[in-house]
Design a protein around this motif. Structure first.
Motif, PDB file in Angstrom:
ATOM      1  N   MET A   1       0.781  -1.143  -0.047  1.00 33.04           N
ATOM      2  CA  MET A   1      -0.011   0.158   0.067  1.00 33.04           C
ATOM      3  C   MET A   1       0.814   1.183   0.063  1.00 33.04           C
ATOM      4  O   MET A   1       1.955   1.388   0.317  1.00 33.04           O
ATOM      5  CB  MET A   1      -0.736  -0.060   1.052  1.00 33.04           C
ATOM      6  N   ASN A   2       0.295   2.469  -0.433  1.00 28.64           N
ATOM      7  CA  ASN A   2       1.060   3.625  -0.323  1.00 28.64           C
ATOM      8  C   ASN A   2       0.991   4.368   0.937  1.00 28.64           C
ATOM      9  O   ASN A   2       0.150   3.892   1.858  1.00 28.64           O
ATOM     10  CB  ASN A   2       0.720   4.361  -1.464  1.00 28.64           C
ATOM     11  N   GLU A   3       1.339   5.481   1.048  1.00 27.28           N
ATOM     12  CA  GLU A   3       1.553   6.481   1.963  1.00 27.28           C
ATOM     13  C   GLU A   3      -0.140   6.994   2.631  1.00 27.28           C
ATOM     14  O   GLU A   3      -0.207   6.910   3.800  1.00 27.28           O
ATOM     15  CB  GLU A   3       2.495   7.648   1.926  1.00 27.28           C
ATOM     16  N   THR A   4      -0.696   7.123   1.652  1.00 18.77           N
ATOM     17  CA  THR A   4      -2.190   7.641   2.050  1.00 18.77           C
ATOM     18  C   THR A   4      -3.071   6.530   2.505  1.00 18.77           C
ATOM     19  O   THR A   4      -4.132   6.747   3.005  1.00 18.77           O
ATOM     20  CB  THR A   4      -2.806   8.281   0.712  1.00 18.77           C
ATOM     21  N   GLY A   5      -2.656   5.412   2.054  1.00 22.04           N
ATOM     22  CA  GLY A   5      -3.746   4.350   2.413  1.00 22.04           C
ATOM     23  C   GLY A   5      -4.890   4.133   1.468  1.00 22.04           C
ATOM     24  O   GLY A   5      -5.811   3.320   1.737  1.00 22.04           O
ATOM     25  N   VAL A   6      -4.794   4.544   0.320  1.00 16.18           N
ATOM     26  CA  VAL A   6      -5.908   4.697  -0.780  1.00 16.18           C
ATOM     27  C   VAL A   6      -5.299   3.775  -1.702  1.00 16.18           C
ATOM     28  O   VAL A   6      -4.333   3.983  -2.381  1.00 16.18           O
ATOM     29  CB  VAL A   6      -6.232   6.137  -1.200  1.00 16.18           C
ATOM     30  N   GLU A   7      -6.281   2.705  -2.292  1.00 19.00           N
ATOM     31  CA  GLU A   7      -5.839   1.960  -3.043  1.00 19.00           C
ATOM     32  C   GLU A   7      -6.491   2.291  -4.435  1.00 19.00           C
ATOM     33  O   GLU A   7      -7.696   2.522  -4.705  1.00 19.00           O
ATOM     34  CB  GLU A   7      -6.186   0.312  -2.969  1.00 19.00           C
ATOM     35  N   ILE A   8      -5.701   2.317  -5.634  1.00 19.83           N
ATOM     36  CA  ILE A   8      -6.288   2.714  -6.834  1.00 19.83           C
ATOM     37  C   ILE A   8      -6.455   1.606  -7.821  1.00 19.83           C
ATOM     38  O   ILE A   8      -5.274   0.856  -8.165  1.00 19.83           O
ATOM     39  CB  ILE A   8      -5.444   3.923  -7.472  1.00 19.83           C
TER      40      ILE A   8
END
Length: 70
Positions: A1-8
């Motif tokens: 996962m990335n830093e923002t926690g949003v999965e695209i």
């Protein structure tokens, strides 16, 4: 996962577009196979008719010749 926690992801729209493209390719493949088979059969028929006409003309051509004596 990335830093923002949003999965695209592509989501449902991406899936539908990919599914539509796969379906189009599959239908085009079926159509191409059908056309190639039809073209091959027509060519075989044309060659068979040509051979029949040559065989029909061949005996007539040999009967017209005079026999040669050696």
């Amino acid at each position: 996962m990335n830093e923002t926690g949003v999965e695209i992801t592509a989501g449902l729209g991406g899936f539908l577009v990919l599914f539509g493209l796969a379906l189009a390719v599959w239908l085009l493949g079926i159509d191409l196979t059908r056309r190639l088979r039809r073209m091959r059969l027509r060519e075989e028929d044309r060659v068979a008719r040509e051979l029949e006409s040559r065989e029909a003309q061949a005996p007539a051509a040999t009967e017209d010749r005079e026999p040669t004596e050696s």
